[in-house]
Scaffold this active site. Sequence first.
Site, mmCIF file in Angstrom:
data_model
loop_
_atom_site.group_PDB
_atom_site.id
_atom_site.type_symbol
_atom_site.label_atom_id
_atom_site.label_comp_id
_atom_site.label_asym_id
_atom_site.label_seq_id
_atom_site.Cartn_x
_atom_site.Cartn_y
_atom_site.Cartn_z
ATOM 1 N N TYR A 73 -10.954 19.243 -16.742
ATOM 2 C CA TYR A 73 -11.391 17.664 -16.430
ATOM 3 C C TYR A 73 -12.560 17.889 -15.648
ATOM 4 O O TYR A 73 -12.382 18.190 -14.568
ATOM 5 C CB TYR A 73 -10.439 16.675 -16.393
ATOM 6 C CG TYR A 73 -10.801 15.383 -16.224
ATOM 7 C CD1 TYR A 73 -11.641 15.014 -17.291
ATOM 8 C CD2 TYR A 73 -10.441 14.551 -15.017
ATOM 9 C CE1 TYR A 73 -12.011 13.657 -17.219
ATOM 10 C CE2 TYR A 73 -11.022 13.439 -14.743
ATOM 11 C CZ TYR A 73 -12.013 12.886 -16.090
ATOM 12 O OH TYR A 73 -12.248 11.482 -15.998
ATOM 13 N N LYS A 127 -4.353 6.870 -20.164
ATOM 14 C CA LYS A 127 -4.198 7.683 -21.539
ATOM 15 C C LYS A 127 -3.097 7.076 -22.382
ATOM 16 O O LYS A 127 -2.738 6.103 -22.532
ATOM 17 C CB LYS A 127 -4.384 9.178 -21.265
ATOM 18 C CG LYS A 127 -5.459 9.560 -20.621
ATOM 19 C CD LYS A 127 -7.035 9.044 -20.980
ATOM 20 C CE LYS A 127 -8.224 9.699 -20.366
ATOM 21 N NZ LYS A 127 -8.258 9.537 -18.865
ATOM 22 N N ARG A 131 0.953 -1.343 -0.169
ATOM 23 C CA ARG A 131 -0.063 0.003 0.098
ATOM 24 C C ARG A 131 0.743 1.318 0.093
ATOM 25 O O ARG A 131 0.527 2.350 -0.373
ATOM 26 C CB ARG A 131 -0.738 -0.005 1.039
ATOM 27 C CG ARG A 131 -1.866 1.249 1.359
ATOM 28 C CD ARG A 131 -3.067 0.936 2.360
ATOM 29 N NE ARG A 131 -2.612 0.693 3.686
ATOM 30 C CZ ARG A 131 -2.207 1.754 4.378
ATOM 31 N NH1 ARG A 131 -2.549 2.905 4.095
ATOM 32 N NH2 ARG A 131 -1.964 1.207 5.787
#
Length: 384
Positions: free
Chosen positions: A109, A204, A56
């Site tokens: 965005y 992306k 983590r």
Amino acid sequence: MNSTDQQICMSAWDGPGAGPGAVAPPVYQTSLFAKPSFEEFVRQQTAEHENFVYSRGTNPTVAFLEERLALLEGGEAAKCFASGMGAIGAVLAGLLRGGDHVLFVNTVYGPTIELAQHLERFGVEHTVLADPTAGIEEHIRHNTALIYVESPGTMLMKVVDVPALTAVARRHGIRTVMDNTWSTPLFQKPLAAGVDLVVHSLTKYIGGHSDVIGGAVIGSRDTIRELFYQGHQLFGAVMSAMEASLVLRGLRTLPVRMEQHQRNALTVIDHLRAHPEVTAVHHPYADHGPDEAVITSQFSGFSGLLSFELREGTFARVSRFIDALRLFRIGPSWGGYESLVTSPMRSTDDPARGLGGLIRLSVGLEGAQSQIEDLDRAFASLAR
């Protein structure tokens, strides 16, 4: 795109287990790392940002990706997340506190702004300056702690004079964050222009295959360490070793893919600009106005994400055009190998709101000729 960047993208694994000559990094599919003594465990856990204790926090496969991304962006360190929004959320929620103000510059965005609206519940204020040519300084408040910029901006692809923005921020002692997903580190270097932190959606172009979701933040070693403890460990938006290996695979071909995306997109843009059904094309390559000098100085290349405006852009005409496409598939996101199409229009939109006729294309790798033939098929459907 320079040769150093290409070498960074294609670097072979040089970490543990590289002895047999493995060029691809092993996937360290483990949740924890056992230590030889309790004293050693305590020592490493007190500096978990630089030791492998629990995945983590840090993991060798993820750490190798972070090292590559930091080198590409010209930063000292990077931290990867389970998504681009995980990275953005860590920055906003991890570095801000109640009473702070964020200035968003350009058309940012949508979910980023939605998160800012959510943070209002915790006393974090924000302002959206959608026009990047407007005066930034007059929108700075006494409590402005962060200026967040996206360049090119979402949908309309407007650019921001980044060195001018960071100069203003430095005068006021304000941190700056920039979303560099559109350009990738190959075509734009925000840190070199004075930006403090760069964020990416690795989903992306960097991932590039539409099969992995991820995000990253790159900056100074001290800031990334702060982010590690304030926004990564506690929020848990952790990138797994498997996702990191997929992003690393994408990174190896990023230079050749970006060249092809660019080559296809510029050909498509030239075709769109000459088409009678198109009233405007939004992409830095198509901008020959007052932003041209900024574009020339800041970009070393262009990606394949663009938008254009359809003549008489009603919802019905936009829908007919999009539905007639075959190679460009309808879907969210962008930056993968495939060509995609979408529009911000909804059936209730009034064209006077500025959304009328806007269509976004993510130009993939199939080849400009095939893409143009598909677009022409859709244009022809409008005449029926």
